[in-house]
Design a protein around this motif. Sequence first.
Motif, PDB file in Angstrom:
ATOM      1  N   LEU A   1      39.729  53.298  21.030  1.00 33.15           N
ATOM      2  CA  LEU A   1      40.660  53.848  20.051  1.00 33.15           C
ATOM      3  C   LEU A   1      40.820  55.347  20.294  1.00 33.15           C
ATOM      4  O   LEU A   1      39.896  56.008  20.738  1.00 33.15           O
TER       5      LEU A   1
ATOM      6  N   GLU B   1      38.125  48.218  10.114  1.00 35.10           N
ATOM      7  CA  GLU B   1      39.452  47.810   9.644  1.00 35.10           C
ATOM      8  C   GLU B   1      40.159  46.905  10.643  1.00 35.10           C
ATOM      9  O   GLU B   1      40.705  45.867  10.283  1.00 35.10           O
ATOM     10  N   CYS B   2      40.163  47.316  11.906  1.00 36.43           N
ATOM     11  CA  CYS B   2      40.949  46.565  12.883  1.00 36.43           C
ATOM     12  C   CYS B   2      40.074  45.843  13.905  1.00 36.43           C
ATOM     13  O   CYS B   2      40.569  45.058  14.713  1.00 36.43           O
TER      14      CYS B   2
ATOM     15  N   HIS C   1      42.667  54.282   9.256  1.00 38.78           N
ATOM     16  CA  HIS C   1      43.636  53.421   8.567  1.00 38.78           C
ATOM     17  C   HIS C   1      44.000  53.975   7.206  1.00 38.78           C
ATOM     18  O   HIS C   1      44.502  53.260   6.355  1.00 38.78           O
TER      19      HIS C   1
ATOM     20  N   CYS D   1      35.711  49.475  14.790  1.00 40.28           N
ATOM     21  CA  CYS D   1      36.377  49.952  13.576  1.00 40.28           C
ATOM     22  C   CYS D   1      36.361  48.806  12.559  1.00 40.28           C
ATOM     23  O   CYS D   1      36.807  47.698  12.871  1.00 40.28           O
TER      24      CYS D   1
ATOM     25  N   HIS E   1      41.382  58.061  15.097  1.00 36.52           N
ATOM     26  CA  HIS E   1      41.908  56.791  14.614  1.00 36.52           C
ATOM     27  C   HIS E   1      41.424  56.491  13.203  1.00 36.52           C
ATOM     28  O   HIS E   1      40.252  56.636  12.915  1.00 36.52           O
TER      29      HIS E   1
HETATM   30 ZN   LIG Z   1      40.920  50.570  13.234  1.00 41.55          ZN
END
Ligand SMILES: [Zn+2]
Length: 187
Positions: A163, A155-156, A169, A153, A167
């Motif tokens: 995940l 973002e994270c 953000h 991902c 999932h």
């Molecule tokens: Zn993420």
Amino acid sequence: MPNHSQTHLNPRSPLVLDTRELPRRPGAMRGLSRVVEAPADLGLEMIGVPTGGEVSLDLRLESVSEGVLVSGSVTVAVEGECGRCLRPIDDSLSVTIQELYAYEKSTTDETTDEDEVGRMQGDLIDLEPALRDAVVLAMPTNPLCRDDCPGLCPECGVHWDDLPAGHNHERVDSRWAALQDLTNIKE
Ligand SMILES: [Zn+2]
Ligand SMILES: [Zn+2]
């Protein structure tokens, strides 16, 4: 550019093939199976054969009129990192080799370029340049831990496999935002 003849070959080097046992009579053949240690720097940036890793040679040496034809397969252990998720890759790779090595002072030796046809040094063949070419060419420039690796991902940085479905953000729905305010959950 590979140097076939500038350096003196060491017959005990694992990737130097000794053809003394092979009669210089067209059609004569010898099988050669051995497991040797990989030379250093065999690979690409993201994936390669670990130095000292196993290289299995399963070759056939055949006398032809102007030299020796080496053919067969080479299997190597490869290690690397997935280009999408950085997980380690531990795999093996098999390539086929077919390369002609001309006798010294044969017509082939005198009429071809060293880049086109390999050269023998006496009874010795340096397999390393051909092996490097074949192995490196077969390696993926963008290796993956598996073909459908979904990656991380952005973002994270967590692997999509780890995940939950859906999932994301994106800003949470206002109803959930209200609930989060209540329970003081921080994203
Ligand atoms: Zn993420
Ligand atoms: Zn991956």
